[in-house]
Design a protein around this motif. Structure first.
Motif, PDB file in Angstrom:
ATOM      1  N   PHE A   1     -41.762  44.021  57.950  1.00  0.00           N
ATOM      2  CA  PHE A   1     -42.917  43.245  57.500  1.00  0.00           C
ATOM      3  C   PHE A   1     -42.494  41.956  56.793  1.00  0.00           C
ATOM      4  O   PHE A   1     -43.090  40.900  57.008  1.00  0.00           O
ATOM      5  N   ILE A   2     -41.475  42.046  55.948  1.00  0.00           N
ATOM      6  CA  ILE A   2     -41.044  40.876  55.180  1.00  0.00           C
ATOM      7  C   ILE A   2     -40.480  39.798  56.098  1.00  0.00           C
ATOM      8  O   ILE A   2     -40.795  38.611  55.952  1.00  0.00           O
ATOM      9  N   LEU A   3     -39.662  40.194  57.060  1.00  0.00           N
ATOM     10  CA  LEU A   3     -39.087  39.207  57.981  1.00  0.00           C
ATOM     11  C   LEU A   3     -40.158  38.578  58.868  1.00  0.00           C
ATOM     12  O   LEU A   3     -40.101  37.378  59.157  1.00  0.00           O
ATOM     13  N   ALA A   4     -41.146  39.370  59.286  1.00  0.00           N
ATOM     14  CA  ALA A   4     -42.243  38.809  60.079  1.00  0.00           C
ATOM     15  C   ALA A   4     -43.054  37.817  59.244  1.00  0.00           C
ATOM     16  O   ALA A   4     -43.447  36.750  59.737  1.00  0.00           O
ATOM     17  N   ALA A   5     -43.309  38.161  57.987  1.00  0.00           N
ATOM     18  CA  ALA A   5     -44.051  37.255  57.102  1.00  0.00           C
ATOM     19  C   ALA A   5     -43.259  35.968  56.865  1.00  0.00           C
ATOM     20  O   ALA A   5     -43.830  34.873  56.862  1.00  0.00           O
ATOM     21  N   TYR A   6     -41.958  36.093  56.688  1.00  0.00           N
ATOM     22  CA  TYR A   6     -41.106  34.923  56.472  1.00  0.00           C
ATOM     23  C   TYR A   6     -41.134  34.002  57.694  1.00  0.00           C
ATOM     24  O   TYR A   6     -41.260  32.777  57.566  1.00  0.00           O
TER      25      TYR A   6
ATOM     26  N   ASP B   1     -43.284  28.931  60.222  1.00  0.00           N
ATOM     27  CA  ASP B   1     -43.934  28.295  61.372  1.00  0.00           C
ATOM     28  C   ASP B   1     -45.385  27.925  61.111  1.00  0.00           C
ATOM     29  O   ASP B   1     -46.060  27.445  62.004  1.00  0.00           O
ATOM     30  N   PHE B   2     -45.881  28.140  59.914  1.00  0.00           N
ATOM     31  CA  PHE B   2     -47.309  28.013  59.624  1.00  0.00           C
ATOM     32  C   PHE B   2     -47.850  26.612  59.896  1.00  0.00           C
ATOM     33  O   PHE B   2     -48.843  26.451  60.594  1.00  0.00           O
ATOM     34  N   GLY B   3     -47.232  25.596  59.364  1.00  0.00           N
ATOM     35  CA  GLY B   3     -47.698  24.217  59.580  1.00  0.00           C
ATOM     36  C   GLY B   3     -49.079  23.968  59.009  1.00  0.00           C
ATOM     37  O   GLY B   3     -49.498  24.566  58.032  1.00  0.00           O
ATOM     38  N   VAL B   4     -49.825  23.046  59.641  1.00  0.00           N
ATOM     39  CA  VAL B   4     -51.155  22.680  59.168  1.00  0.00           C
ATOM     40  C   VAL B   4     -52.230  23.555  59.816  1.00  0.00           C
ATOM     41  O   VAL B   4     -53.261  23.822  59.218  1.00  0.00           O
ATOM     42  N   ASP B   5     -51.969  23.994  61.023  1.00  0.00           N
ATOM     43  CA  ASP B   5     -52.986  24.718  61.783  1.00  0.00           C
ATOM     44  C   ASP B   5     -52.743  26.225  61.874  1.00  0.00           C
ATOM     45  O   ASP B   5     -53.476  26.923  62.554  1.00  0.00           O
ATOM     46  N   GLY B   6     -51.722  26.743  61.227  1.00  0.00           N
ATOM     47  CA  GLY B   6     -51.436  28.172  61.294  1.00  0.00           C
ATOM     48  C   GLY B   6     -50.293  28.510  62.223  1.00  0.00           C
ATOM     49  O   GLY B   6     -49.875  29.649  62.314  1.00  0.00           O
ATOM     50  N   GLY B   7     -49.789  27.513  62.939  1.00  0.00           N
ATOM     51  CA  GLY B   7     -48.623  27.705  63.779  1.00  0.00           C
ATOM     52  C   GLY B   7     -48.887  28.510  65.042  1.00  0.00           C
ATOM     53  O   GLY B   7     -50.029  28.702  65.461  1.00  0.00           O
ATOM     54  N   PRO B   8     -47.821  28.989  65.668  1.00  0.00           N
ATOM     55  CA  PRO B   8     -47.946  29.740  66.910  1.00  0.00           C
ATOM     56  C   PRO B   8     -48.724  31.042  66.738  1.00  0.00           C
ATOM     57  O   PRO B   8     -49.376  31.515  67.669  1.00  0.00           O
ATOM     58  N   SER B   9     -48.676  31.604  65.546  1.00  0.00           N
ATOM     59  CA  SER B   9     -49.425  32.838  65.295  1.00  0.00           C
ATOM     60  C   SER B   9     -50.921  32.605  65.450  1.00  0.00           C
ATOM     61  O   SER B   9     -51.638  33.442  65.999  1.00  0.00           O
ATOM     62  N   ALA B  10     -51.394  31.473  64.967  1.00  0.00           N
ATOM     63  CA  ALA B  10     -52.822  31.159  65.079  1.00  0.00           C
ATOM     64  C   ALA B  10     -53.205  30.913  66.532  1.00  0.00           C
ATOM     65  O   ALA B  10     -54.280  31.329  66.972  1.00  0.00           O
ATOM     66  N   LYS B  11     -52.318  30.258  67.279  1.00  0.00           N
ATOM     67  CA  LYS B  11     -52.610  30.006  68.697  1.00  0.00           C
ATOM     68  C   LYS B  11     -52.665  31.302  69.485  1.00  0.00           C
ATOM     69  O   LYS B  11     -53.455  31.450  70.413  1.00  0.00           O
ATOM     70  N   TYR B  12     -51.809  32.265  69.127  1.00  0.00           N
ATOM     71  CA  TYR B  12     -51.793  33.569  69.796  1.00  0.00           C
ATOM     72  C   TYR B  12     -53.003  34.408  69.389  1.00  0.00           C
ATOM     73  O   TYR B  12     -53.574  35.133  70.192  1.00  0.00           O
ATOM     74  N   LEU B  13     -53.389  34.296  68.116  1.00  0.00           N
ATOM     75  CA  LEU B  13     -54.470  35.130  67.582  1.00  0.00           C
ATOM     76  C   LEU B  13     -55.855  34.647  67.997  1.00  0.00           C
ATOM     77  O   LEU B  13     -56.764  35.471  68.184  1.00  0.00           O
ATOM     78  N   ARG B  14     -56.042  33.352  68.161  1.00  0.00           N
ATOM     79  CA  ARG B  14     -57.374  32.789  68.420  1.00  0.00           C
ATOM     80  C   ARG B  14     -58.103  33.453  69.590  1.00  0.00           C
ATOM     81  O   ARG B  14     -59.215  33.947  69.417  1.00  0.00           O
ATOM     82  N   PRO B  15     -57.534  33.534  70.797  1.00  0.00           N
ATOM     83  CA  PRO B  15     -58.291  34.157  71.901  1.00  0.00           C
ATOM     84  C   PRO B  15     -58.525  35.653  71.686  1.00  0.00           C
ATOM     85  O   PRO B  15     -59.585  36.177  72.027  1.00  0.00           O
ATOM     86  N   LYS B  16     -57.559  36.323  71.097  1.00  0.00           N
ATOM     87  CA  LYS B  16     -57.712  37.762  70.859  1.00  0.00           C
ATOM     88  C   LYS B  16     -58.792  38.030  69.808  1.00  0.00           C
ATOM     89  O   LYS B  16     -59.563  38.972  69.931  1.00  0.00           O
TER      90      LYS B  16
END
Length: 157
Positions: free
Chosen positions: A16-21, A26-41
């Motif tokens: 969990f800690i490494l995933a959070a890190y 990668d967060f950036g201004v828009d949430g990063g790749p995680s946000a792009k992956y999560l949005r459609p789901k």
């Protein structure tokens, strides 16, 4: 035995800690790749919830969901290392919300490659969920150590 338990908690929480890190970097201004992956789901999840329950879910920005996931995983993992039940509850909360949304195997046909991948990840997260429940159950079932009162010594005459 306490050292082995500590090492086990460190190894478990490191997932969990490494995933959070990684998500934080990668967060950036828009949430990063995680946000792009999560949005459609998340949109599919919202459609399911509103269709089946008739409830209208309030508008939520995806980057706020990603930030909440980072906090739950990071803080929960750190607290879990030190044996805190609160850390386990935070990780449980993250797993309860993230697992069915991210690993939505039920939206794919059985013959599709994505079905198998999502189903394996879903069951792995269920195993993590079960391990957290086991930790909480063991933590609550063990009696707390109490300071022992020494019996008074009898005086011999």
């Amino acid at each position: 035995m306490a050292f082995v338990s500590f090492v086990g908690r460190v190894l478990f929480a490191s997932v969990f800690i490494l995933a959070a890190y990684q998500e934080f970097n990668d967060f950036g201004v828009d949430g990063g790749p995680s946000a792009k992956y999560l949005r459609p789901k998340f949109n599919v999840f919202l459609d399911h919830v509103s269709t089946h329950s008739g409830l209208q879910v309030p508008e939520v920005q995806i980057k706020h969901l990603v930030a909440a996931a980072i906090v739950l995983k990071g803080l929960g993992g750190l607290l879990f290392i030190f044996g805190s039940s609160l850390g386990a509850y935070l990780l449980l909360l993250h797993q309860a919300f993230a697992t069915p949304i991210l690993y939505d195997f039920y939206n794919y046909d059985v013959e599709q490659k994505e079905y198998t991948q999502h189903f394996l990840k879903f069951t792995q997260n269920l195993a993590l969920f079960g391990a957290l429940l086991f930790f909480i159950g063991m933590k609550n079932s063990l009696p707390r150590r109490q300071a022992r009162k020494k019996a008074p010594k009898t005086k011999t005459v």
